[in-house]
Design a protein around this motif. Structure first.
Motif, PDB file in Angstrom:
ATOM      1  N   ALA A  44       0.961  -1.169  -0.031  1.00 59.17           N
ATOM      2  CA  ALA A  44       0.024   0.270   0.167  1.00 59.17           C
ATOM      3  C   ALA A  44       0.604   0.945   0.320  1.00 59.17           C
ATOM      4  CB  ALA A  44      -1.206   0.196   1.250  1.00 59.17           C
ATOM      5  N   VAL A  45       1.869   1.365   0.800  1.00 58.64           N
ATOM      6  CA  VAL A  45       2.897   2.520   1.022  1.00 58.64           C
ATOM      7  C   VAL A  45       3.337   2.481  -0.817  1.00 58.64           C
ATOM      8  CG1 VAL A  45       4.896   3.126   1.915  1.00 58.64           C
ATOM      9  CG2 VAL A  45       3.348   2.106   3.580  1.00 58.64           C
ATOM     10  N   ASN A  46       3.825   1.239  -1.131  1.00 58.94           N
ATOM     11  CA  ASN A  46       4.515   1.561  -2.821  1.00 58.94           C
ATOM     12  C   ASN A  46       3.763   2.866  -3.748  1.00 58.94           C
ATOM     13  OD1 ASN A  46       7.223   0.918  -2.237  1.00 58.94           O
ATOM     14  ND2 ASN A  46       6.050  -1.528  -1.576  1.00 58.94           N
ATOM     15  N   LEU A  47       2.272   1.961  -3.120  1.00 64.36           N
ATOM     16  CA  LEU A  47       1.539   2.237  -4.400  1.00 64.36           C
ATOM     17  C   LEU A  47       1.028   3.706  -4.695  1.00 64.36           C
ATOM     18  CD1 LEU A  47      -0.452   1.743  -6.337  1.00 64.36           C
ATOM     19  CD2 LEU A  47      -1.860   1.705  -5.130  1.00 64.36           C
ATOM     20  N   VAL A  50       4.394   4.985  -5.814  1.00 57.76           N
ATOM     21  CA  VAL A  50       4.385   5.419  -6.958  1.00 57.76           C
ATOM     22  C   VAL A  50       2.528   6.557  -7.759  1.00 57.76           C
ATOM     23  CG1 VAL A  50       3.269   4.070  -9.002  1.00 57.76           C
ATOM     24  CG2 VAL A  50       5.017   3.088  -7.832  1.00 57.76           C
ATOM     25  N   LEU A  51       2.056   6.134  -7.417  1.00 56.70           N
ATOM     26  CA  LEU A  51       0.230   7.704  -7.329  1.00 56.70           C
ATOM     27  C   LEU A  51       1.324   8.675  -7.591  1.00 56.70           C
ATOM     28  CD1 LEU A  51      -2.465   8.157  -7.534  1.00 56.70           C
ATOM     29  CD2 LEU A  51      -2.776   8.456  -5.657  1.00 56.70           C
ATOM     30  N   PHE A  52       2.126   9.184  -6.379  1.00 59.10           N
ATOM     31  CA  PHE A  52       2.456  10.900  -6.401  1.00 59.10           C
ATOM     32  C   PHE A  52       3.344  10.825  -6.882  1.00 59.10           C
ATOM     33  CE2 PHE A  52      -0.088  10.926  -1.958  1.00 59.10           C
ATOM     34  CZ  PHE A  52      -0.782  11.514  -2.332  1.00 59.10           C
ATOM     35  N   SER A  53       4.295   9.956  -6.981  1.00 63.39           N
ATOM     36  CA  SER A  53       5.697   9.772  -8.327  1.00 63.39           C
ATOM     37  C   SER A  53       4.915  10.344  -9.142  1.00 63.39           C
ATOM     38  CB  SER A  53       6.004   8.281  -8.546  1.00 63.39           C
ATOM     39  OG  SER A  53       7.705   8.937  -9.617  1.00 63.39           O
ATOM     40  N   GLY A  61      10.375   8.163  -7.126  1.00 64.73           N
ATOM     41  CA  GLY A  61       9.105   7.139  -5.773  1.00 64.73           C
ATOM     42  C   GLY A  61       9.344   6.730  -7.038  1.00 64.73           C
ATOM     43  N   GLN A  62       9.035   6.317  -8.088  1.00 62.37           N
ATOM     44  CA  GLN A  62       9.208   4.500  -8.628  1.00 62.37           C
ATOM     45  C   GLN A  62      10.493   4.244  -8.655  1.00 62.37           C
ATOM     46  OE1 GLN A  62       7.691   5.085 -12.633  1.00 62.37           O
ATOM     47  NE2 GLN A  62       6.581   6.735 -11.844  1.00 62.37           N
ATOM     48  N   ILE A  63      11.680   4.797  -8.012  1.00 65.33           N
ATOM     49  CA  ILE A  63      13.050   4.253  -7.713  1.00 65.33           C
ATOM     50  C   ILE A  63      13.034   4.053  -6.763  1.00 65.33           C
ATOM     51  CG2 ILE A  63      15.369   4.514  -8.064  1.00 65.33           C
ATOM     52  CD1 ILE A  63      15.238   5.960 -10.333  1.00 65.33           C
ATOM     53  N   PHE A  64      11.967   4.578  -5.725  1.00 62.94           N
ATOM     54  CA  PHE A  64      12.482   4.189  -4.125  1.00 62.94           C
ATOM     55  C   PHE A  64      11.307   2.733  -3.582  1.00 62.94           C
ATOM     56  CE2 PHE A  64      11.454   5.215  -0.177  1.00 62.94           C
ATOM     57  CZ  PHE A  64      12.331   5.164   0.835  1.00 62.94           C
TER      58      PHE A  64
END
Length: 103
Positions: A44-47, A50-53, A61-64
């Motif tokens: 959920a945190v990853n999503l 990605v959403l804010f990235s 954000g996507q690399i993180f």
């Protein structure tokens, strides 16, 4: 391309994270459900990252997220390997039995 409002996806992220928290809080017996709940919270945190990235048009954000997924997969593999070895020795994976691991 279908344009969706950011609030819809944020609501989905919040619901996924709360399901993970509820699985973690309500379940005190089964270690597998505990591990799955932690993984659901991480996803959920990853999503959210990605959403804010995508929303901010930034790649950081996507690399993180790639680093978080790598660490989460490693954590799951090591945790499940430890559980398999413990189950072979003690024939149980209940959390209350694992707390007395010294004996």
């Amino acid at each position: 391309m279908i344009v969706t409002n950011i609030n819809y996806i944020l609501n989905i992220v919040i619901i996924l994270f709360l399901i993970g928290v509820l699985g973690l809080v309500l379940n005190r017996k089964n270690i597998l459900i505990t591990i799955m709940s932690i993984e659901l919270m991480l996803l959920a945190v990853n999503l959210n990252f990605v959403l804010f990235s995508i929303y901010l048009d930034d790649v950081v954000g996507q690399i993180f997220v790639l680093f978080i997924l790598t660490i989460a997969a490693t954590e799951s593999a090591i945790g499940l390997a430890i559980l398999v070895v413990y189950y072979r020795l003690k024939n149980t994976i209940r959390i209350d039995k694992i707390k007395n691991i010294k004996s």
